[in-house]
Design an enzyme around this catalytic site. Structure first.
Site, short mmCIF file in Angstrom:
data_model
loop_
_atom_site.label_atom_id
_atom_site.label_comp_id
_atom_site.label_asym_id
_atom_site.label_seq_id
_atom_site.Cartn_x
_atom_site.Cartn_y
_atom_site.Cartn_z
N GLU A 32 -34.23 -35.27 -42.76
CA GLU A 32 -34.31 -34.44 -43.96
C GLU A 32 -35.78 -34.34 -44.38
OE1 GLU A 32 -33.01 -35.01 -48.55
OE2 GLU A 32 -31.48 -35.50 -47.06
N ASP A 43 -35.20 -35.75 -58.42
CA ASP A 43 -35.97 -36.78 -57.74
C ASP A 43 -36.46 -37.84 -58.72
OD1 ASP A 43 -35.69 -35.60 -55.26
OD2 ASP A 43 -37.45 -34.34 -55.53
#
Length: 263
Positions: A32, A43
């Protein structure tokens, strides 16, 4: 076969594609790649720091795709880009997905595009031959979960916890029940991510799902100065942990291969 999908922030270092190759050598089934964005809503601190470092280096989608194209002949595992809607829709999803495919990227994860707003992106991805991976969370209602499972391609991303990415002391108690709910409505592989911090958690998550995504723990190591060779050892340890779970599961329970596998 249980799967290991390690994460790498594109452009985090000048030699960032060396980490990509190290992941592959260590036994990653797919990788990824984060396309950094200035306001990454999902995040946590570590991935934000990694994105900030990459952006300060002048990284753009263009530079990442150019770097990937340069090593395309040396990559034999599927690459999944993870980014945010702003970058995808800046030039339009058709252009974005076509450029991913041209650089050798076979999958896309856009966490801030919900399933009920994904029609245009889904069509653009399919036209480009890119798997659009959708995410499910512990609070996703049953009807919505079934729709996510039906429309996701490549695999279903099980977000093990509510909140942002980041390392945690143990696998969230919500991970296994979520994976079971998803597996009940799809034959796609179910990959568990968010908070997988080391080999022990990787084994536990792989037991519950069909594999794991490991991000923050690896990016912390890169931010701390670990070399590609050192990350190779880290990913190899995760590979062994995932394989341990694989050995506990009868072979006839394994799911079909991820579409887009090239090696």
């Amino acid at each position: 076969m249980k799967r290991l999908y390690p994460y790498l922030t594109g452009g985090i270092t000048e030699d960032w594609t060396d980490y990509l190759l190290a992941y592959q050598e260590a036994g990653a089934d797919a990788i990824e790649i984060g396309l950094p964005f200035s306001d990454p809503m999902l995040d946590g601190t570590t991935i934000q720091r990694a994105s900030d470092r990459s952006l300060r280096r002048g990284t753009t989608v263009d530079t990442i795709l150019a770097d990937l194209a340069a090593v395309r002949d040396r990559i034999s595992v599927p690459l999944f880009a993870m980014t945010y809607a702003n970058l995808v829709f800046r030039d339009g999803p058709a252009v974005f997905c076509r450029r991913l495919a041209e650089a050798g990227v076979s999958g896309l994860i856009v966490p801030d595009v919900p399933v009920d707003e994904a029609d245009g992106l889904s069509a653009a991805a399919e036209a480009a031959g890119v798997d659009l991976v959708l995410l499910a969370a512990p609070v996703t209602p049953p009807e919505r979960l079934a729709e996510i499972a039906a429309r996701s391609r490549g695999f279903v991303y099980a977000v093990s916890v509510l909140g942002t990415t980041g390392e945690r002391d143990e696998l969230a108690g919500t991970a296994a029940p979520l994976a079971a709910r998803i597996k009940a409505v799809t034959d796609l592989p179910v990959l568990i991510g968010f908070g997988i911090s080391g080999p022990e958690q990787a084994t536990a998550a792989a037991r519950a799902g069909d594999g794991v995504v490991v991000a923050s723990a690896l990016m912390r190591r890169v931010l701390d100065g670990a070399t590609p060779g050192e990350l190779l050892d880290d990913v190899a340890a995760l590979r062994a942990a995932v394989d341990q779970a694989d050995q506990e599961v009868p072979a006839d329970h394994a799911h079909a291969e991820v579409s887009g596998d090239r090696g």
